[in-house]
Design a protein around this motif. Structure first.
Motif, mmCIF file in Angstrom:
data_model
loop_
_atom_site.group_PDB
_atom_site.id
_atom_site.type_symbol
_atom_site.label_atom_id
_atom_site.label_comp_id
_atom_site.label_asym_id
_atom_site.label_seq_id
_atom_site.Cartn_x
_atom_site.Cartn_y
_atom_site.Cartn_z
ATOM 1 N N SER A 66 0.843 -1.195 0.000
ATOM 2 C CA SER A 66 0.000 0.000 0.000
ATOM 3 C C SER A 66 0.874 1.240 0.000
ATOM 4 N N LYS A 67 0.572 2.154 -0.937
ATOM 5 C CA LYS A 67 1.331 3.405 -1.037
ATOM 6 C C LYS A 67 0.402 4.506 -1.540
ATOM 7 N N GLY A 68 0.193 5.525 -0.749
ATOM 8 C CA GLY A 68 -0.590 6.680 -1.180
ATOM 9 C C GLY A 68 -1.998 6.355 -1.623
ATOM 10 N N GLY A 69 -2.625 5.376 -0.991
ATOM 11 C CA GLY A 69 -3.987 5.007 -1.347
ATOM 12 C C GLY A 69 -4.074 4.044 -2.513
ATOM 13 N N ILE A 70 -2.934 3.638 -3.084
ATOM 14 C CA ILE A 70 -2.905 2.682 -4.187
ATOM 15 C C ILE A 70 -2.420 1.339 -3.658
ATOM 16 N N LEU A 71 -3.088 0.268 -4.084
ATOM 17 C CA LEU A 71 -2.716 -1.078 -3.671
ATOM 18 C C LEU A 71 -2.061 -1.818 -4.830
ATOM 19 N N PHE A 72 -0.970 -2.519 -4.524
ATOM 20 C CA PHE A 72 -0.297 -3.399 -5.470
ATOM 21 C C PHE A 72 -0.378 -4.814 -4.898
ATOM 22 N N ARG A 73 -0.761 -5.787 -5.724
ATOM 23 C CA ARG A 73 -0.916 -7.150 -5.213
ATOM 24 C C ARG A 73 -0.376 -8.161 -6.210
ATOM 25 N N ALA A 74 0.266 -9.185 -5.667
ATOM 26 C CA ALA A 74 0.745 -10.293 -6.493
ATOM 27 C C ALA A 74 0.678 -11.570 -5.670
#
Length: 202
Positions: A83-91
């Protein structure tokens, strides 16, 4: 400071480190490690911090990451959500051993970031991708929406929504939750069972 907690739920033992902090050059990254059907060893925790340092250098400060390691009979699974700045990255990746799954998962996250670096930089204003990598990756310049569909929502229970999804042969289904009066999404999980997505207001 590192604190570990045990939680027994559904015959699973989860190990949490909500204060596992990485401090390098003034940057703090909060890493939460969860073990399902396993107890993550110290070398896995150390490798997790080392591999996620790449993500930290790409995205900048104020990052949190949740790493879930699961051991199954036929494979080992690592899922990472950043999670960074309201953006989610998922793998999520599977491999014969947990280390390979971790490495492939981090590589997948890096590919996501590089492929969308221009749009992410406008949003986050902190990317250093060009300085970090020497090669060039083709970006997806536009998000081409080729089809729009209107969904008629009617109140349904979760069970009714899952049944309707299966009857339609879909992998996900949006519906109006009759119990909460909120728009929810049910979906088929990659492993077994189903998932339910509910809105949350920040």
């Amino acid at each position: 400071m590192i604190q570990w907690y045990n939680l027994v739920e559904r015959r699973e033992v989860n190990y949490f480190s909500p204060y596992f902090l990485s401090k390098r050059k003034g940057v703090v990254m909060n890493i939460t490690i969860i073990g399902r059907k396993c107890n993550p060893r110290e070398d896995f925790r150390a490798r997790t911090e080392k591999r996620l340092a790449k993500i930290e250098r790409l995205l900048g400060e104020e990052i949190s990451a949740k790493v879930t390691a699961t051991v199954e009979k036929t494979c080992q699974i690592v899922e990472i959500t950043v999670s960074k700045g309201g953006i989610l990255f998922r793998a999520e990746e599977r491999a014969e051993n947990i280390t390979d799954a971790l490495d492939e998962c981090v590589d997948s996250l890096i590919r996501q970031i590089r492929k969308n670096k221009t749009k992410l930089d406008k949003k986050l204003h902190s990317l250093v991708i060009d300085d970090f990598f020497g090669d060039v990756v083709e970006e997806e310049s536009e998000f081409d929406v080729i089809r729009e569909k209107t969904v008629a929502l009617k109140p349904q229970s979760v069970e009714e929504a899952i049944l309707q999804m299966n009857l339609l042969g879909h992998k996900f289904y949006m519906f109006l939750n009759a119990q909460t009066d909120e728009i929810n999404v049910v979906y088929k999980r990659n492993e077994t069972g189903y998932g339910l997505i509910s809105p949350e207001t920040e």
